[in-house]
Design an enzyme around this catalytic site. Structure first.
Site, PDB file in Angstrom:
ATOM      1  N   LYS A  52       0.815  -1.211   0.000  1.00 37.32           N
ATOM      2  CA  LYS A  52       0.000   0.000   0.000  1.00 37.32           C
ATOM      3  C   LYS A  52       0.857   1.274   0.000  1.00 37.32           C
ATOM      4  O   LYS A  52       0.396   2.329  -0.435  1.00 37.32           O
ATOM      5  CB  LYS A  52      -0.963   0.010   1.197  1.00 37.32           C
ATOM      6  N   TYR A 269     -11.193 -15.968   2.833  1.00 36.07           N
ATOM      7  CA  TYR A 269     -10.332 -14.796   2.968  1.00 36.07           C
ATOM      8  C   TYR A 269     -10.028 -14.572   4.450  1.00 36.07           C
ATOM      9  O   TYR A 269     -10.919 -14.633   5.287  1.00 36.07           O
ATOM     10  CB  TYR A 269     -11.033 -13.548   2.402  1.00 36.07           C
ATOM     11  N   TYR A 295      -2.327 -12.926   3.203  1.00 41.36           N
ATOM     12  CA  TYR A 295      -1.963 -12.695   1.790  1.00 41.36           C
ATOM     13  C   TYR A 295      -0.731 -13.491   1.353  1.00 41.36           C
ATOM     14  O   TYR A 295      -0.805 -14.382   0.518  1.00 41.36           O
ATOM     15  CB  TYR A 295      -1.698 -11.200   1.556  1.00 41.36           C
TER      16      TYR A 295
HETATM   17  C1  LIG Z   1      -3.553  -5.404   0.118  1.00 41.72           C
HETATM   18  C2  LIG Z   1      -2.588  -6.512   0.052  1.00 41.72           C
HETATM   19  C3  LIG Z   1      -2.482  -7.331  -1.088  1.00 41.72           C
HETATM   20  C4  LIG Z   1      -3.394  -7.193  -2.269  1.00 41.72           C
HETATM   21  O1  LIG Z   1      -3.046  -6.128  -3.083  1.00 41.72           O
HETATM   22  P1  LIG Z   1      -3.988  -5.716  -4.280  1.00 41.72           P
HETATM   23  O2  LIG Z   1      -3.329  -4.591  -4.945  1.00 41.72           O
HETATM   24  O3  LIG Z   1      -5.307  -5.295  -3.650  1.00 41.72           O
HETATM   25  O4  LIG Z   1      -4.211  -6.899  -5.131  1.00 41.72           O
HETATM   26  C5  LIG Z   1      -1.511  -8.312  -1.113  1.00 41.72           C
HETATM   27  N1  LIG Z   1      -0.684  -8.509  -0.054  1.00 41.72           N
HETATM   28  C6  LIG Z   1      -0.770  -7.753   1.045  1.00 41.72           C
HETATM   29  C7  LIG Z   1       0.143  -8.053   2.171  1.00 41.72           C
HETATM   30  C8  LIG Z   1      -1.711  -6.733   1.147  1.00 41.72           C
HETATM   31  O5  LIG Z   1      -1.800  -5.989   2.260  1.00 41.72           O
END
Ligand SMILES: *Cc1c(COP(=O)(O)O)cnc(C)c1O
Length: 340
Positions: A52, A269, A295
């Site tokens: 982010k 999720y 993730y």
């Molecule tokens: C938000 C996030 C993602 C996903 O990213 P996108 O751009 O929404 O696909 C992947 N890994 C982590 C650790 C995240 O915080």
């Protein structure tokens, strides 16, 4: 070949970039497949790093331009996006309101614990105003309503959609694609595959468009953390076209290069599978690198499975883009059992 300057947008510079591109020799040896490298976007700076941060460099340029005095954004309770946005807001002296959907409420045994740990602990540390809403809330509507309530009080809110998922946010990963290929060139590395987690898909869309602008033939492979393959791929087709138009790039991203794999989501999720936890432990023990249960543990489980299945050719070079998320580990300590 298109220079980044030609398609770039204004951004603030607070990320620690370029992030390192490092080999993972012990993981490579252990798995006995292609050469594995990691692009350390868990080290982008800003409150523990993660994908982010790059998005927020572009989005915050727009926040300052709009002269907003409060940011309104949303995410899951353990949102990395809300954490990184809270930190950026603190850094620029802007109030931050995070609307957190209790999506994992019924799967997290101890909601009180989750609210006090990991990303939420950090949101509070950065002084964010947190609002918990039920899991079935229309989050985009909640953002609008919350912003409207602030406007009625004379405030000037700026809405950042969940995940920083906007064309401006995606520019962060157009930039990352340029950065990565530059680094690879410097060390004479021919990258064959780029594997990473795909959620809201903005990271993957930015990478695809960035690589396309460089006429690169790197195969991008997104491992989904939430939604089915078909949904993710369809969504990305639209978003790639949008971003190409936004960046003023002609042509289209070939649909067959837009790939999402949803075989590693596990139970849901935000709920790690056994393989997720195993992948986190393996990479921690072989490389001293932290992954997360929401993730990156899932996409690493995917990468490991692909290697075991022989998806890659011998001698190929695979870069794993680490998208961050490690603060969430501390909200999931109960998912680990070190006394097995
Ligand atoms: C938000 C996030 C993602 C996903 O990213 P996108 O751009 O929404 O696909 C992947 N890994 C982590 C650790 C995240 O915080």
């Amino acid at each position: 070949m298109m220079s980044l300057a030609k398609i770039d947008r204004p951004r603030l510079e607070f990320c620690h970039i370029p992030t390192p591109l490092e080999p993972l020799p012990r993981l490579t040896k252990h798995l006995g497949g292609p050469n594995i490298f990691v692009k350390r976007d868990d080290c982008t700076g800003l409150a523990g790093g993660g994908n982010k941060s790059r998005k927020l460099e572009y989005i915050f340029a727009d926040v300052l331009k709009a002269e907003a005095d409060v940011i309104v954004t949303q995410g899951d309770v353990q949102s990395n996006h809300v954490r990184q946005t809270s930190a950026a807001a603190a850094r620029f002296g802007i109030e931050c309101h995070g609307i957190l959907g209790r999506r994992v409420e019924d799967t997290m045994p101890d909601f009180q614990f989750e609210k006090e740990s990991g990303n939420v602990f950090l949101d509070n540390l950065f002084g964010a105003h947190l609002h918990y809403v039920p899991g079935d809330t229309d989050m985009d509507l909640a953002l609008q309503e919350h912003a409207e309530a602030l406007r009625r009080k004379g405030r000037k809110p700026y809405i950042i959609p969940g995940g920083g998922n906007t064309p401006l946010g995606a520019m962060g990963y157009v930039r990352c694609a340029h950065e990565l290929l530059g680094q690879a060139r410097d060390i004479n590395l021919e990258i064959d595959h780029l594997v990473h987690t795909t959620g809201g898909t903005t990271t993957q869309v930015g990478l695809l468009v960035g690589l396309h602008s460089l006429q690169s033939s790197v195969n991008v492979y997104g491992v989904s953390s939430s939604k089915p393959k078909a949904v993710q791929e369809e969504k990305m087709k639209g978003l790639c076209a949008d971003l190409m138009a936004f960046a003023g790039i002609d042509g289209e991203i070939p649909p067959e290069t837009i790939v999402a794999d949803s075989d590693f989501i596990g139970p849901a999720y935000g709920v790690p599978a056994k393989e997720t936890i195993e992948a986190i432990e393996l990479v921690a023990r072989l490389e001293g690198i932290l992954l997360d249960p929401v993730y990156t543990g899932k996409s690493m489980a995917g990468l490991i499975a692909l290697i075991r299945r022989g998806h890659f050719k011998a001698g190929e070079n695979v870069v794993y883009l680490h998208t961050g998320g490690t603060p969430a580990l501390f909200a999931y300590t109960q998912s680990f059992d070190f006394n097995r």
